[in-house]
Design a protein around this motif. Structure first.
Motif, mmCIF file in Angstrom:
data_model
loop_
_atom_site.group_PDB
_atom_site.id
_atom_site.type_symbol
_atom_site.label_atom_id
_atom_site.label_comp_id
_atom_site.label_asym_id
_atom_site.label_seq_id
_atom_site.Cartn_x
_atom_site.Cartn_y
_atom_site.Cartn_z
ATOM 1 N N GLN A 34 5.001 38.477 -9.371
ATOM 2 C CA GLN A 34 4.117 37.831 -10.342
ATOM 3 C C GLN A 34 4.949 36.970 -11.295
ATOM 4 O OE1 GLN A 34 1.915 41.117 -12.010
ATOM 5 N NE2 GLN A 34 1.002 41.638 -10.031
ATOM 6 N N SER A 41 2.306 32.064 -9.193
ATOM 7 C CA SER A 41 0.930 31.801 -9.621
ATOM 8 C C SER A 41 0.371 30.597 -8.867
ATOM 9 C CB SER A 41 0.884 31.541 -11.135
ATOM 10 O OG SER A 41 1.289 32.675 -11.860
ATOM 11 N N SER A 91 -2.634 30.680 -5.979
ATOM 12 C CA SER A 91 -3.789 29.776 -6.032
ATOM 13 C C SER A 91 -3.841 28.891 -4.787
ATOM 14 C CB SER A 91 -3.708 28.917 -7.297
ATOM 15 O OG SER A 91 -4.895 28.179 -7.485
ATOM 16 N N GLN A 122 2.859 30.394 -19.596
ATOM 17 C CA GLN A 122 1.650 30.887 -18.940
ATOM 18 C C GLN A 122 0.466 29.955 -19.156
ATOM 19 O OE1 GLN A 122 0.938 34.921 -20.206
ATOM 20 N NE2 GLN A 122 2.518 35.777 -18.874
ATOM 21 N N ALA A 133 -1.504 27.889 -16.233
ATOM 22 C CA ALA A 133 -2.959 28.026 -16.086
ATOM 23 C C ALA A 133 -3.645 26.660 -16.134
ATOM 24 C CB ALA A 133 -3.506 28.934 -17.183
#
Length: 358
Positions: free
Chosen positions: A64, A69, A73, A146, A150
């Motif tokens: 992680q 990430s 996705s 982060q 995102a």
């Protein structure tokens, strides 16, 4: 419009409808069975491979990270390509016609464009992330916070949705295209403006981003390899007795070479499987849509194959991912020792040695 233009339009219409007028397939039973079996294997590999990536990152804490990430996705996008796009495309390719109505044809085309574009966007974000990690490591944590990760993931989904569902569901992509297609045919025709703009946004701009990022990474890896080689030469001359340091430097240089090789494979595969489709996608409206349907099918499935290869390229080249995949495939995650926080980057022997030292 003069008589000559009308005549040309009628010729184009006639040419297209000659090849698309009927649902009767020209393939015999044996070839249809072979195609269904072959394409089904590709669909299963796409879904299972990408699902393993999602499971691995979701379960193991070591996987992680900001980079993963994007990989997670990406795997979701590719998995959806295998689940909701490729099966209907397979039936259309094998049978030569469309059984699901015109409304679902537009919906399928929208999902196709959106998910494949989202997949390509994620690949460029991974390249962008690796560029900062390798070439600007001091600002990496700032650039890839982060919240920024995102935001980039949201962009990777939002932009493809805007260039797919809006224009296609409203028929803006065929504005000015006066070609009537039968209701039992689902062919993705686009006008010249949409062909150029969508191809630029969906492929050529991400491709340019990836090429620049990977070229800079390659140069940085080469520079580091040269520095390591120079240090190794100095050590051989002055501190030859310190074999452990020399071995660590050799291992570091091997890792740099492997990383550069991996980047070349990733970029080469991406260009090999997507460049033909987007080249024809731009050219076709300018040659009066004269590209054969079989050419479209071949180039489209080449692009789909890229979605099935992404788990191998971004997962199987990484030891941690390989171990996570094997643990899920062997159902070893159910064992007491297979905790989410376990170490994946070391082999079993290395892990035992570490335990012994403790």
């Amino acid at each position: 419009m003069d008589n000559r233009s009308l005549g040309l339009l009628e010729d184009v219409n006639a040419t297209l409808q000659d090849g698309l007028h009927s649902c009767n397939t020209l393939r015999n039973q044996a070839s249809r069975i072979f195609l269904y079996a072959f394409l089904s294997v590709g669909i299963i590999c796409t879904v299972v491979g990408n699902f393993l990536v999602v499971l691995s990152i979701a379960y193991f804490k070591q996987l992680q990270s900001p980079t993963n990430s994007f990989v997670m996705s990406l795997a979701v996008a590719d998995c959806l390509v295998g689940l909701i796009v490729m099966p209907y495309s397979m039936i259309r390719t094998v049978e030569g016609c469309w059984f699901f109505g015109m409304v679902f044809c537009r919906l399928h085309s929208s999902l196709d464009v959106m998910l494949c574009t989202a997949s390509i966007f994620h690949l460029s974000c991974i390249a962008f992330d690796r560029y900062y990690a390798v070439c600007n490591p001091l600002v990496y944590s700032l650039k890839m916070s982060q919240s920024r990760v995102a935001l980039l993931i949201v962009v990777c989904w939002a932009v493809p949705m805007l260039i797919s569902f809006g224009p296609i569901m409203l028929n803006l992509h065929i504005a000015g295209v006066n070609i009537l297609l039968p209701e039992d045919v689902c062919v993705f025709l686009v006008n010249r403006i949409y062909a150029v703009m969508a191809s630029l946004v969906a492929f050529y701009l991400p491709m340019a981003t990836m090429l620049v990022a990977y070229w800079k990474i390659f140069k940085a890896a080469k520079r580091q390899a040269m520095q390591i080689s120079a240090m190794e030469s100095q050590m051989a001359a002055g501190v030859g007795k310190d074999s452990s340091k020399k071995q660590r430097h050799r291992n570091a240089m091997r890792r740099e070479k492997k990383a550069a090789k991996t980047l070349g494979i990733i970029m080469g595969v991406f260009l090999l499987f997507w460049m033909p489709f987007f080249t024809v996608n731009i050219v076709d409206p300018f040659i009066d849509y004269s590209t054969e349907v079989v050419i479209w099918d071949i180039f489209l499935w080449l692009g789909y194959i890229n979605s099935s290869l992404n788990p191998f390229l971004y997962g199987f080249f990484n030891r941690s991912f390989r171990r996570a995949f094997l643990m899920f495939i062997g159902c070893r995650v159910c064992l007491h020792r297979s905790s989410p926080g376990m170490e994946l980057s070391h082999t079993k022997k290395e892990a035992n040695d570490r335990e012994d030292k403790r």
